[in-house]
Design a protein around this motif. Sequence first.
Motif, PDB file in Angstrom:
ATOM      1  N   GLN A   1      -1.587   3.666  -3.357  1.00  0.00           N
ATOM      2  CA  GLN A   1      -0.470   4.602  -3.152  1.00  0.00           C
ATOM      3  C   GLN A   1       0.347   4.794  -4.415  1.00  0.00           C
ATOM      4  O   GLN A   1       0.773   3.843  -5.049  1.00  0.00           O
ATOM      5  CB  GLN A   1       0.432   4.134  -2.006  1.00  0.00           C
ATOM      6  CG  GLN A   1       0.807   5.325  -1.120  1.00  0.00           C
ATOM      7  CD  GLN A   1       2.097   5.122  -0.372  1.00  0.00           C
ATOM      8  OE1 GLN A   1       3.049   4.541  -0.875  1.00  0.00           O
ATOM      9  NE2 GLN A   1       2.133   5.644   0.845  1.00  0.00           N
TER      10      GLN A   1
ATOM     11  N   THR B   1      -6.592   0.073  -0.293  1.00  0.00           N
ATOM     12  CA  THR B   1      -5.370  -0.552   0.210  1.00  0.00           C
ATOM     13  C   THR B   1      -4.224  -0.586  -0.803  1.00  0.00           C
ATOM     14  O   THR B   1      -3.102  -0.909  -0.435  1.00  0.00           O
ATOM     15  CB  THR B   1      -5.636  -2.015   0.647  1.00  0.00           C
ATOM     16  OG1 THR B   1      -6.006  -2.789  -0.497  1.00  0.00           O
ATOM     17  CG2 THR B   1      -6.759  -2.074   1.666  1.00  0.00           C
TER      18      THR B   1
ATOM     19  N   HIS C   1     -12.107  -5.468   6.129  1.00  0.00           N
ATOM     20  CA  HIS C   1     -12.021  -6.658   6.991  1.00  0.00           C
ATOM     21  C   HIS C   1     -13.244  -7.552   6.927  1.00  0.00           C
ATOM     22  O   HIS C   1     -13.205  -8.680   7.410  1.00  0.00           O
ATOM     23  CB  HIS C   1     -11.771  -6.243   8.445  1.00  0.00           C
ATOM     24  CG  HIS C   1     -10.396  -5.713   8.677  1.00  0.00           C
ATOM     25  ND1 HIS C   1     -10.022  -4.442   8.299  1.00  0.00           N
ATOM     26  CD2 HIS C   1      -9.281  -6.285   9.206  1.00  0.00           C
ATOM     27  CE1 HIS C   1      -8.760  -4.253   8.618  1.00  0.00           C
ATOM     28  NE2 HIS C   1      -8.280  -5.345   9.161  1.00  0.00           N
TER      29      HIS C   1
ATOM     30  N   HIS D   1     -12.238   0.445   7.557  1.00  0.00           N
ATOM     31  CA  HIS D   1     -11.826  -0.732   8.302  1.00  0.00           C
ATOM     32  C   HIS D   1     -12.807  -1.879   8.101  1.00  0.00           C
ATOM     33  O   HIS D   1     -12.434  -3.036   7.881  1.00  0.00           O
ATOM     34  CB  HIS D   1     -11.717  -0.383   9.785  1.00  0.00           C
ATOM     35  CG  HIS D   1     -11.131  -1.488  10.577  1.00  0.00           C
ATOM     36  ND1 HIS D   1     -11.882  -2.328  11.337  1.00  0.00           N
ATOM     37  CD2 HIS D   1      -9.849  -1.914  10.681  1.00  0.00           C
ATOM     38  CE1 HIS D   1     -11.095  -3.227  11.907  1.00  0.00           C
ATOM     39  NE2 HIS D   1      -9.852  -2.995  11.527  1.00  0.00           N
TER      40      HIS D   1
ATOM     41  N   ASN E   1       2.060   1.367  -7.434  1.00  0.00           N
ATOM     42  CA  ASN E   1       3.446   1.702  -7.761  1.00  0.00           C
ATOM     43  C   ASN E   1       4.235   0.531  -8.323  1.00  0.00           C
ATOM     44  O   ASN E   1       4.888   0.663  -9.345  1.00  0.00           O
ATOM     45  CB  ASN E   1       4.166   2.193  -6.503  1.00  0.00           C
ATOM     46  CG  ASN E   1       4.245   3.696  -6.471  1.00  0.00           C
ATOM     47  OD1 ASN E   1       4.290   4.337  -7.519  1.00  0.00           O
ATOM     48  ND2 ASN E   1       4.240   4.262  -5.291  1.00  0.00           N
ATOM     49  N   LYS E   2       4.158  -0.581  -7.639  1.00  0.00           N
ATOM     50  CA  LYS E   2       5.010  -1.710  -8.012  1.00  0.00           C
ATOM     51  C   LYS E   2       4.390  -2.586  -9.099  1.00  0.00           C
ATOM     52  O   LYS E   2       5.048  -3.519  -9.579  1.00  0.00           O
ATOM     53  CB  LYS E   2       5.330  -2.548  -6.771  1.00  0.00           C
ATOM     54  CG  LYS E   2       6.137  -1.785  -5.718  1.00  0.00           C
ATOM     55  CD  LYS E   2       7.232  -2.665  -5.114  1.00  0.00           C
ATOM     56  CE  LYS E   2       8.332  -1.806  -4.497  1.00  0.00           C
ATOM     57  NZ  LYS E   2       9.368  -2.599  -3.817  1.00  0.00           N
TER      58      LYS E   2
END
Lengths: 204, 204, 204, 204
Positions: free
Chosen positions: B118, B115, B176, B172, B25-26
């Motif tokens: 969105q 991650t 990680h 996860h 988005n950004k």
Amino acid sequence: MTQDKETRELLLESAKAEFMEKGYNKASLRSICSNAGVTTGALYFFFKDKADLYRAIVGKPVDELFEIMQAHFDEDDEIIASADPDADFDDHSEIAQVLIHHIYSNYDAAILLLTKSQGSEYEDIVDRIVDMTESKSVEAMEKLAARNGKKKKVNRYMLHLVIHLVVDSFVHLITHEPDEKKALANIKKVFKMTMRNWKDTVLD
Amino acid sequence: MTQDKETRELLLESAKAEFMEKGYNKASLRSICSNAGVTTGALYFFFKDKADLYRAIVGKPVDELFEIMQAHFDEDDEIIASADPDADFDDHSEIAQVLIHHIYSNYDAAILLLTKSQGSEYEDIVDRIVDMTESKSVEAMEKLAARNGKKKKVNRYMLHLVIHLVVDSFVHLITHEPDEKKALANIKKVFKMTMRNWKDTVLD
Amino acid sequence: MTQDKETRELLLESAKAEFMEKGYNKASLRSICSNAGVTTGALYFFFKDKADLYRAIVGKPVDELFEIMQAHFDEDDEIIASADPDADFDDHSEIAQVLIHHIYSNYDAAILLLTKSQGSEYEDIVDRIVDMTESKSVEAMEKLAARNGKKKKVNRYMLHLVIHLVVDSFVHLITHEPDEKKALANIKKVFKMTMRNWKDTVLD
Amino acid sequence: MTQDKETRELLLESAKAEFMEKGYNKASLRSICSNAGVTTGALYFFFKDKADLYRAIVGKPVDELFEIMQAHFDEDDEIIASADPDADFDDHSEIAQVLIHHIYSNYDAAILLLTKSQGSEYEDIVDRIVDMTESKSVEAMEKLAARNGKKKKVNRYMLHLVIHLVVDSFVHLITHEPDEKKALANIKKVFKMTMRNWKDTVLD
DNA sequence: TATGAATGAGATTTCATTCAT
DNA sequence: CATGAATGAAATCTCATTCAT
């Protein structure tokens, strides 16, 4: 004007709907205001900025959640400090019930937090919950070990993962099951599952 | 400059970095272009729009992932269709290895997807993986039941949850643990855990 | 579109007029753009922000002014370093002429800087000029004293004030006399006046 | 709270601080009110608008200043009208002392006016002072000339400039020297300097 | 007197996208 | 292939001011 006393409430309702529809980032303050039937200036009378508006919706439930968790961990500490070496840590039914009840009493906020908070100060809420749970668990285990002398070897990675998964289970449950009673029934199974995973994989 | 035919590549590199830093988005197309040393027009020569640019980075790995999964489920189907009623479905080590290898071969894309997606058409990628796995599992179980005559009662909610959790575990782990070998070692534990959860809670 | 090559120029013209009319703070980028016949986005293609736009108008003249001053002070230093103990520092007609010419060659920018810069990064321009002049003067006087052995007592407050006043005289002249020749004629009187004030009040 | 009748006073205090910090233009009535512990409505009970609030702080000192100046010029007129052709106009020590005392008795207002008034109706205060002084000086000189028959040629531009500079000197002094006694000592030097400049450059 | 609420216009800035050349 | 220019809509936020109570 002076509609009863509701403008702030109208704004919160409208904001809830907008955040729910578009997420924190894409939510438009303009839309929120025009849907609430007020001007943007009015919003800024009640709320400092976008973050403050969001906080006004989810802040209290979040704070209370952490208080409930803190209280639970404090209780556990007391049990550990008490004489009984065989106290039962496996029964999480009480805390489960309290948590579920709190969450379903603030259902809108919960959904907002868990699915629409990206970009806000709450975007890491799940991680914060995991972190708190993990560190409190480690503390408790160390106290127990110190007291009992027995020292179980702990697989820290699996510890982290299992905690992550139980929290994820909560999240999944909440976001997919709007009925509190059904959620509670299922969460008990989740805990049972978690306890077994714990014994099998966290403690080598 | 010796840029031969690399502008597209430069843009993709720059876009990866920008998406990684700011999320879909950004991310700013302007920044992407200026960091790549070209103008916006150039970007629009190679890519239809922002979505298309993102797709150019993550699309192929995603498609391949679904192909790998599809192939795995097809194999399972064949095993079910074959005579042997005691074929082993419990050994997921092969598929685990293949999946992990594919994902770590496209690590940047994986992190981006898990991650930073969105707002993009891939924001539901995890849900899509869960859904596919779930429906294929249900199919397989029904075929087995039809063939064997035995009909185990299935708790659909727990089925969904257990699948969700195993996928979450993957996520996860990937996000990680950047080392493929370590990830693979851990994922095997996760599968073991999952199999027990399956038997205990999915099949009543 | 593509009007010759002028949009940037149109914007600068429009900005000049707007800054002149309303001052830096109250100037509206909207007005600037609409008077230039373009959208606000266009402005941001050429200029980073309001400050950058202002800088594009006054920046170069300011830099050049300081370069001219620096060159002048460097020359003075050389004269001091040279043998002649009686070199004439009283004749400022050359520097006056150069300064006045530079300023009147950038008359719009000068007026903008001296009367409309409040709120911008140039709001302290006059103070900066005074400070530079003062510190260079002190340096020069100290070098002279070291060389000549004679040490005239200096009234630092009056030094500062006299320098301030000569700068103010420039400012006043510039802002009230649009004709370069007349300005130059007057500035010579100002210098004469200043030299006497200097001897009478700065040197006790 | 014992606020008796002090709200107005609280607002004036708060306004002074805000204007001092941000200048007239950027001062926020909201901030002023909230720092005073009242709401905007209260402000508008006491003051018509932003300009009126500012006026309430600086208006009286300004009016008094002009009255003092007027009185001084009237006295000069009387001296001119009197018989003595050799009356002394050179001793400004009395008016200097009175002015300085008045200004330092209203020091906050003075600083506000001289450094923070841009955007307000007082932004031209210095020019107004210069203008008044100039026109009164011209009047006085003409009367003197008419009476004495002698007619000194006056350089109008230098007249204006010299007056401007003496006013600037006052301004500079006031804004840089917070101690009244020291200011007074310095201002006397300024007057001496001014008188010489006058004779040398105003009267050809 | 003073509050609390609200207005409405305005500010600067950012963005994805388009298009003639 | 790629540039440079421009659009136009949208974003968040601030402000002086008003007014019923």
